[in-house]
Enzyme design. Sequence first.
Site, short mmCIF file in Angstrom:
data_model
loop_
_atom_site.label_atom_id
_atom_site.label_comp_id
_atom_site.label_asym_id
_atom_site.label_seq_id
_atom_site.Cartn_x
_atom_site.Cartn_y
_atom_site.Cartn_z
N HIS A 348 0.79 -1.23 0.00
CA HIS A 348 0.00 0.00 0.00
C HIS A 348 0.82 1.27 0.00
CE1 HIS A 348 -4.20 -1.33 0.48
NE2 HIS A 348 -3.66 -2.41 1.01
N LYS A 536 -9.27 13.90 3.74
CA LYS A 536 -8.38 12.74 3.81
C LYS A 536 -7.54 12.89 5.06
CE LYS A 536 -6.74 13.90 -0.29
NZ LYS A 536 -6.67 12.63 -1.01
N ARG A 537 -6.78 11.84 5.43
CA ARG A 537 -5.91 11.99 6.58
C ARG A 537 -4.94 13.16 6.38
NH1 ARG A 537 -5.94 8.07 10.68
NH2 ARG A 537 -4.35 9.39 11.65
N LYS A 542 0.37 14.53 1.48
CA LYS A 542 -0.92 14.82 0.85
C LYS A 542 -1.08 16.33 0.57
CE LYS A 542 -3.34 10.78 2.81
NZ LYS A 542 -4.12 10.12 1.74
N THR A 644 -8.44 6.64 -2.82
CA THR A 644 -9.78 6.16 -3.14
C THR A 644 -10.78 7.29 -2.96
OG1 THR A 644 -9.89 5.30 -0.88
CG2 THR A 644 -9.48 3.70 -2.64
N LYS A 648 -14.36 8.49 -5.06
CA LYS A 648 -15.68 8.82 -4.49
C LYS A 648 -16.15 10.18 -4.99
CE LYS A 648 -14.04 6.47 -0.34
NZ LYS A 648 -13.42 6.74 0.97
C1 LIG Z 1 -12.14 7.06 1.34
C2 LIG Z 1 -11.76 7.47 2.69
C3 LIG Z 1 -10.42 7.73 2.99
C4 LIG Z 1 -9.32 7.65 1.96
O1 LIG Z 1 -9.19 8.92 1.33
P1 LIG Z 1 -7.92 9.30 0.42
O2 LIG Z 1 -8.29 10.63 -0.15
O3 LIG Z 1 -7.84 8.25 -0.64
O4 LIG Z 1 -6.75 9.34 1.30
C5 LIG Z 1 -10.10 8.12 4.28
N1 LIG Z 1 -11.05 8.25 5.22
C6 LIG Z 1 -12.35 8.02 4.97
C7 LIG Z 1 -13.35 8.21 6.06
C8 LIG Z 1 -12.76 7.62 3.70
O5 LIG Z 1 -14.05 7.38 3.47
#
Ligand SMILES: *Cc1c(COP(=O)(O)O)cnc(C)c1O
Length: 801
Positions: A348, A536-537, A542, A644, A648
């Site tokens: 990952h 995101k985190r 990032k 991911t 979304k």
């Molecule tokens: C999809 C998702 C992530 C991953 O987000 P990235 O932008 O790909 O880092 C992290 N936290 C939650 C709650 C998510 O639904």
Amino acid sequence: MFSNKENFKTYFLQKLEMTYGKPFEDCTNSDHFQTLGHMIREYVSGDWINTNELYRRNKGKQVYYLSIEFLLGRLLHHNLINLGIDKVVEEGFADLGIDLSDIEEIECDAGLGNGGLGRLAACFLDSLATLNLPGHGFGIRYKHGLFEQKIVDGYQLELPEQWLRHGQVWEVRKEDLAVDISFWGHVDSYDKDGKLQFRHLNAETVTAVPHDIPVIGYNSSTVNTLRLWNAEPASLLAKDVADIMKYKRETEAISEFLYPDDAHDEGKILRLKQQYFLVSSSLQSIIKDYKQQYKDIKDFHEHVSIHVNDTHPVLAIPELMRILIDKEGLSWNDAWTITTGAISYTNHTTLSEALEKWPISIFQPLLPRIYMIINEINERFCQQLWDIYPGDFNRIENMAIIAHGMVKMAHLALVGSHSVNGVAEIHTEILKKREMAEFYQIFPEKFNNKTNGITHRRWLIKSNPKLTSLISNTIGTEWIETPSNLEKLLAYKQDSSFLEQLSTVKQENKQKLATIIKDSNGIIVDPHSIFDIQVKRLHAYKRQLLNVLHIIHLYNRLKENPSLPITPRTFVFGAKASPGYYYAKKIIKLINAVAEKINQDKTIEDKLKVVFLENYRVSLAEHIFPAADVSEQISTASKEASGTGNMKFMINGALTVGTLDGANIEMRDLVGDENIFIFGMNPDQVLELYKNGGYKSAEYYHHDKRIHQVIDQLKNGFFSTNINEFEPIVDSLLTENDQYFLLKDFHSYASVQEAVDKAYQDKQKWLEKCTVNIAKAGHFSSDRTIKEYAEEIWNIKGLVH
Ligand SMILES: *Cc1c(COP(=O)(O)O)cnc(C)c1O
């Protein structure tokens, strides 16, 4: 009980009264939630039993997905949709004066994950069940999931998460299936009929009790299982009282909490205990089931596939070896054939700080037999390397599983599995050509790519019902089963009636998010402004900071020229920082400080708003993605394995502002350059720069007036009365030479953001781009991803009872 709304109401009221012994009028939303949850469990119990029986009878291959995290979020509404009973329940409830969405809010998020990795595991479970694939999850039943975030004074505070406080409707505790796990002690060898045997003596035993959650497929009779292990004292007999308390505490600590970091190697002994606890309990359970069905353990890998999600469960390799050799009496070679044949591994990340390694000094005493086995695997592997590269000490040292007093978990995974996959094309290429190039040379056949995906059932159907209806009314409903059919929308990309409706749907979703923002932050945002969102985190790679630097720059431009013709924008952030990650927490403080300043400034006439939504989690995310116009995916190229969140946003019709990183590249290939906003260095340029020792960030500070002004504002107290508040941020950009190339990419980012502003002004064209993005997003359904895993790695087939 769900066949029509009258039946539902009758059954529901009866069950409610029987359970709570009070009249309907006195029942609370929580009573309603619990009752409905239990009804659903009853309703699926037949299919759950039948699914397991089918798997047993059929004797086909099954896959077990081992993951230290499962970020499920809420299950109620998702289950209702997958069972096709959401409308019946919603309407029945309405008759009773109950609002289904209020009942949904009662459920705590199952937040047993940090971010992308854990959410991927949850999306995969949904796809496995929906595709009728025999696949189950194994994880840990943490008492406390990821911490709850509060923002006080602009700073992040962490509160313990308590998802089990009202009990858990979905789980079934199965004490009869508990297994014992051994830690500490020592290994003794002895001779039995001329064969060297090993036994683990004086071990401390912990009991793992499974708690099973049904995983319900969409429009299918398949109900798979997510098995979460709870750590409990094995037996309190034969221990003195003082010890009992200590033993109980230490045992329960194993499943007490989730480590709150998604990109660092913790190196803590409790974490290693968690990993072995997960792996040993899961494998014992899998082998017990196997032996009830099959006579010959030598066929194990013909019937069982074990997938390890990142390196955290990689001890599955030596644990399976241990069981096969010590318990089943197999030879090393036979055990090795079975183990490598059964196990596959997903990588990952290439971030070096996230690559797990354990000091022998911690590892060996805790897991003495497992250490012996890893040592043997290492010896044999190094011998193999010596045969290929005689005398090449450097290479062998680099590739060894144990070196310099450390056990390297990724190397163990590479050697002990038959498949290694990255999670986006570029990521897999980087693994093959750079990070794992030496392993790729000797095991080219193991490497493959499986680009991540998301379940469109949660991230579109469940979270964006309006867009779902619009799509189905326009192109029919086949896309739900076959998401690639979303491409049929391409025929409507210039259909003014469709675009008009698409615009209305987005507007309504933005209005809803505006209400959430007002309720939680007290900020009034204009739902007609561009909703530009980064959730995101929080992590340096990032680059939330790049986003903030640009916002400050925009603000400066507006202050200089209040009549600057920009499209009003609302910047939304959501992000948790790991509690020990000081720098990330500073960025949260900065976002909030910038928000405070800008939101209060009347002179810019509400052209900019900045919002930090606290406690980003799955249930909040479901409100955010449908309301986004712009998706920020701005990681330093080569650093984000896939992402991911980007998918979304895309399936909800947001346009991506992104670097050529992770799955962004595949998104661009699908939609074309005109439907995505790409900026910045590409992965090769970044990796070359790293090779050459980076760049001189101070030059950008000295030569770019915009950057100069923004950084000075971070230093001179413009955003904080404490002049030193943002010093660590300034240092990272200048003194530490900007490891993630924010200043280098700034110009390109600002330019593409201007292009976004322009593009948004042509409403028709913008909506056309949104349509193309939705139409092409089917590729990123986790159904596609899981079909690839099933066919190319696991070799499993769908089954219907
Ligand atoms: C999809 C998702 C992530 C991953 O987000 P990235 O932008 O790909 O880092 C992290 N936290 C939650 C709650 C998510 O639904």
